[in-house]
Design a protein around this motif. Structure first.
Motif, short mmCIF file in Angstrom:
data_model
loop_
_atom_site.label_atom_id
_atom_site.label_comp_id
_atom_site.label_asym_id
_atom_site.label_seq_id
_atom_site.Cartn_x
_atom_site.Cartn_y
_atom_site.Cartn_z
N PRO A 90 -2.69 8.61 15.64
CA PRO A 90 -1.80 9.31 16.59
C PRO A 90 -2.40 9.40 17.99
O PRO A 90 -1.71 9.16 18.99
N PHE A 94 -0.41 7.29 21.02
CA PHE A 94 0.40 8.06 21.97
C PHE A 94 0.08 7.66 23.41
O PHE A 94 0.99 7.48 24.22
N ALA A 265 2.08 14.81 19.16
CA ALA A 265 1.73 13.46 18.72
C ALA A 265 1.26 13.49 17.26
O ALA A 265 1.72 12.69 16.42
N VAL A 284 5.16 8.01 16.38
CA VAL A 284 4.34 8.37 17.54
C VAL A 284 4.70 7.52 18.75
O VAL A 284 4.77 8.02 19.88
N GLY A 288 6.02 9.03 22.25
CA GLY A 288 5.38 8.76 23.53
C GLY A 288 6.33 8.15 24.54
O GLY A 288 6.32 8.53 25.72
#
Length: 799
Positions: A90, A94, A265, A284, A288
């Motif tokens: 993660p 992200f 995230a 994720v 983002g």
């Protein structure tokens, strides 16, 4: 088998559990050292590849030693595979998804979907065929497909940094980064499907699932589309939270915003991967992208957010690649299943075929990808084929599979346990080997290929832009020099020394000088008429005159004698004044006027720590006593002289030592004077009455105390030989101007007007000049520095 022995329950009682904290922080320390070495001696070598190699070395010897670090590695290898994925991916994904150009990503989405799904599936199948028919290890086809899906995930980090440094077109950046983000997600989806089939083949009850075509398609849609929906929902939630955290002036709230980004995230990944059994990576990535598209402008402090995520990325990458290398090195060192000579040959064959498969797929799909989205050229296709590095996601998936195989076979018979653990270890060795080779071979050679393909800004046109920047920088530095000459503390400066040590001033012309004088005059209309000012400045630049020292400060203040002196107010305002001086010292440190490598900042800041607001200011006396009597300073000076004597830099005669002391005292006095005068101006500005510019007697008393200290500092300077003082002041001006030059290019890079690599070339140059200046200043010698400008501007001004 290495992993089996490390993770066996027999070792649990022998391992000291607190040692688990040692491995990540030892890895971080090693990463700092590696950065230092690579940044100075091997800039083109990828840090992640070196960390992987160091991890392999640690893993290779971990079973042969019984120290705390070996135990810590063993504990980390015993972590559940899903925890490894949840810990690392993660944070890494992200930032990659947040940094992408959303507008171009949306336009290129049709292309990226082709790269990410049909091309990844094709690559998985072709790699599986290579493993099935060429590698002689008896792997089942489902294990080969799992192996192929792991190698299908590419890492954009090393190539993305290179593209930014060289100024590659935004379209190519989107192709590389966007493809990697989406194919990471699709590769993990295929990994889930085929690893379930592989575990089912192991014949262990409750492990794996027999997945047919229809079930596979349904599972694929659930993993991918479900993960995308969850990611979008979390992205919308994060944007909503950022919108409501709108106190932009609250530093604490800015920190909370950053905490919110990393929290969402990791929760998005967990919710998708563990709770909903969908793709955490796709979740994720979409989180983002959604945040970037709608929440970018809602960040109160963008620099804080970006700096935090870059730090997080560095730490996670360092630990993950070192951990992967440790497993790889451990597999290679296993006495039961050694990675022998033929295995290395097969690894090289696999590496070559993986590259060939990448080229084949990119150009098979080229007729489609060149006509949709934002298009694609042949040269871009060649670079994309070459730039498909394997990295973090592949390493994480290989670690996950090894851990899951070990866990699934704990209760199996000896033959089954050894067979499948041997399969997973051998497969991990090949995944780690391919990842390492792509990083170490393809990474450093991507830059030359990018230039050869002509995908960076043309050299000639770029040099013209750089020349323009240099010309403007030279004007900026020249104006800064004129401003310094107007300060009383720099009434006596030798321009010969300045021009010798400040490369931007080595090529000034009379035209440059006149232009700088005109600009300075326009910015300071209160000075004398322009013609006389230019004459005075020209005379000073040529070393035939002295500056006028007429730099204007704010209009004079008056004092209110109708109100008696308020002792309590004076104590409070004296405390405030001390804080203002401290702030000025910190500004000097940040701007480079104060050399952080010397003992002068220590003396000056320590003098403020010793100040008592109940007594009149005496920080000059404190700073002087610090310089004269500090054991730290004395030992430092002795060590400095001893080192230079050992290196043969100069003879340890009394004259050298005396000048070093003179230089230290004068520089300390100059910094002290500047800090006090700036603090006086700020104090008057903030405390004087708005209507009549009046200060109270308490405020006058504080300023008078400061003036007394400044006069003492001037007295200390005047006590030394005039020529020595002139030399020190001239060298000090050189230091300020070189930092000004460096600051100019740092600003250009931060504003996107120069690439990081272009700016770093200038910063390295000025860093070298500053170090050379420091050596020559301390040795009281004259050293000539040649300008290494990237363009020829004008002949040196005739003396």
């Amino acid at each position: 088998m290495m992993i089996s022995r490390l993770l066996s329950s027999d070792n649990d009682d022998e391992l000291h559990i607190p040692n688990v904290i040692l491995f990540p922080w030892m890895t971080s320390l090693i990463g700092i050292v590696i950065y230092y070495v690579l940044s100075r001696y091997a800039h083109g070598l990828p840090t992640t590849a070196v960390m992987f190699l160091i991890g392999a070395t640690m893993g290779y010897f971990s079973l042969q030693t019984g120290n705390a670090l070996a135990e810590s590695i063993s504990l980390w290898l015993g972590i559940n595979g899903e925890v490894i994925i949840l810990s690392f991916l993660p944070g890494l994904l992200f930032l990659d998804s947040y940094n992408i150009n959303v507008y171009l990503f949306k336009k290129a989405l049709s292309q990226l979907l082709v790269f990410a799904f049909p091309m990844v599936l094709s690559g998985t199948v072709l790699t599986a065929l290579v493993a099935y028919y060429i590698l002689p290890y008896g792997w089942s086809f489902d294990l080969c497909m799992t192996f192929g899906s792991i190698l299908a995930a590419t890492d954009p980090v090393a190539v993305a940094v290179l593209l930014n440094e060289l100024g590659a077109p935004a379209r190519l950046k989107v192709h590389i980064s966007g493809e990697s983000l989406l194919n990471d997600g699709s590769a993990v989806v295929f990994f889930h499907i085929f690893s379930l089939r592989f575990f089912y083949q192991m014949g262990i009850a409750g492990v794996g699932e027999e997945i047919g075509w229809i079930r596979g398609i349904i599972l694929f849609l659930r993993l991918s589309l479900g993960g995308a929906c969850i990611g979008i929902l979390f992205g919308v939630g994060l944007v909503t939270l950022l919108f409501n955290l709108n106190r932009r002036l609250s530093q604490e709230e800015n920190v909370i915003q950053v905490v919110a980004t990393i929290t969402f995230a990791y929760l998005a990944f967990y919710t998708s991967e563990i709770s909903c059994h969908c793709s955490g990576i796709i979740s994720v990535v979409l989180c983002g992208l959604t945040t970037k598209a709608f929440g970018d402008t809602l960040l109160n402090d963008m620099h804080l957010t970006h700096d935090f995520w870059h730090i997080t990325e560095h730490l996670l990458n360092s630990v993950l690649f070192t951990l992967g290398g440790a497993v790889w090195g451990g597999v290679l060192s296993s006495s039961e299943q050694r990675f022998g000579g033929m295995d290395w040959i097969y690894l090289l064959v696999l590496f070559g075929l993986v590259i060939a498969i990448r080229f084949l797929l990119v150009f098979v799909f080229y007729p489609c990808t060149s006509r949709i989205g934002i298009g694609q050229s042949v040269r871009e296709a060649v670079f994309m084929s070459f730039g498909g590095l394997r990295g973090a996601v592949g390493i994480a998936l290989a670690l996950l599979l090894s851990a899951e195989v070990f866990k699934a076979t704990e209760e199996s018979d000896l033959f089954t346990r050894n067979q499948y653990r041997e399969y997973s270890e051998k497969m991990f060795a090949f995944v780690g080997g391919v990842a390492f080779l792509t990083l170490i071979v393809l990474g450093p050679t991507s830059g030359p290929l990018l230039r050869w393909l002509g995908l960076v800004t043309p050299k000639d046109s770029r040099l013209k832009v750089i020349c323009n920047y240099e010309a403007h920088m030279k004007q900026s530095v020249l104006i800064q020099y004129l401003e310094l000459l107007e300060e009383t503390r720099f009434q006596s400066v030798d321009f010969g020394i300045v021009r010798e040590h400040v490369s931007p001033l080595q090529s000034i012309t009379s035209e440059d000088l006149n232009t700088a004088c005109e600009r300075y005059q326009s910015n300071n209309p209160g000075n004398a008429d322009q013609v006389s000012f230019q004459r005075a400045s020209s005379s000073q630049l040529l070393g035939t005159g002295r500056s006028s020292g007429t730099k204007n400060r704010q209009r004079d203040t008056v004092y209110d004698f109708s109100v008696s002196l308020d002792e309590s107010a004076m104590l409070e305002e004296r405390s405030i004044f001390i804080d203002l001086i401290r702030q000025e010292y910190n500004k000097q440190l940040q701007s480079g006027q104060l050399d952080s490598r010397s003992f002068i900042p220590h003396n000056l800041l320590r003098s403020l720590d010793m100040a008592d607001k109940n007594k009149p200011l005496d920080d000059w006396d404190s700073a002087s006593s610090q310089a004269n009597g500090s054991i730290l300073v004395k030992k430092g000076e002795q060590a400095l002289h001893s080192y230079r004597a050992q290196q043969g830099l100069f003879r340890r005669n009394q004259g050298d030592k005396d000048f070093h002391i003179i230089r230290t005292r004068v520089l300390q006095a100059l910094s002290f004077i500047q800090a006090h005068q700036s603090a006086q101006d700020m104090f008057k500005k903030e405390f004087a009455s708005v209507n009549n510019n009046t200060l109270s007697l308490a405020e006058k008393a504080v300023i008078d105390e400061s003036r007394i200290q400044v006069s003492k500092a001037y007295g200390a300077i005047n006590a030394f030989d005039e020529e020595d003082v002139k030399a020190v002041k001239s060298q000090y001006v050189c230091q300020i101007l070189l930092h000004k030059s460096a600051s100019y290019f740092r600003t250009l890079a931060s504003n996107g007007l120069m690439t990081e690599r272009e700016a770093n070339e200038f910063l390295d140059k000025y860093d070298l000049e500053l170090r050379n200046l420091r050596v020559s200043a301390e040795l009281k010698t004259d050293v000539t520095y040649k300008s290494i400008s990237s363009c020829k501007i004008a002949p040196i001004l005739e003396e």
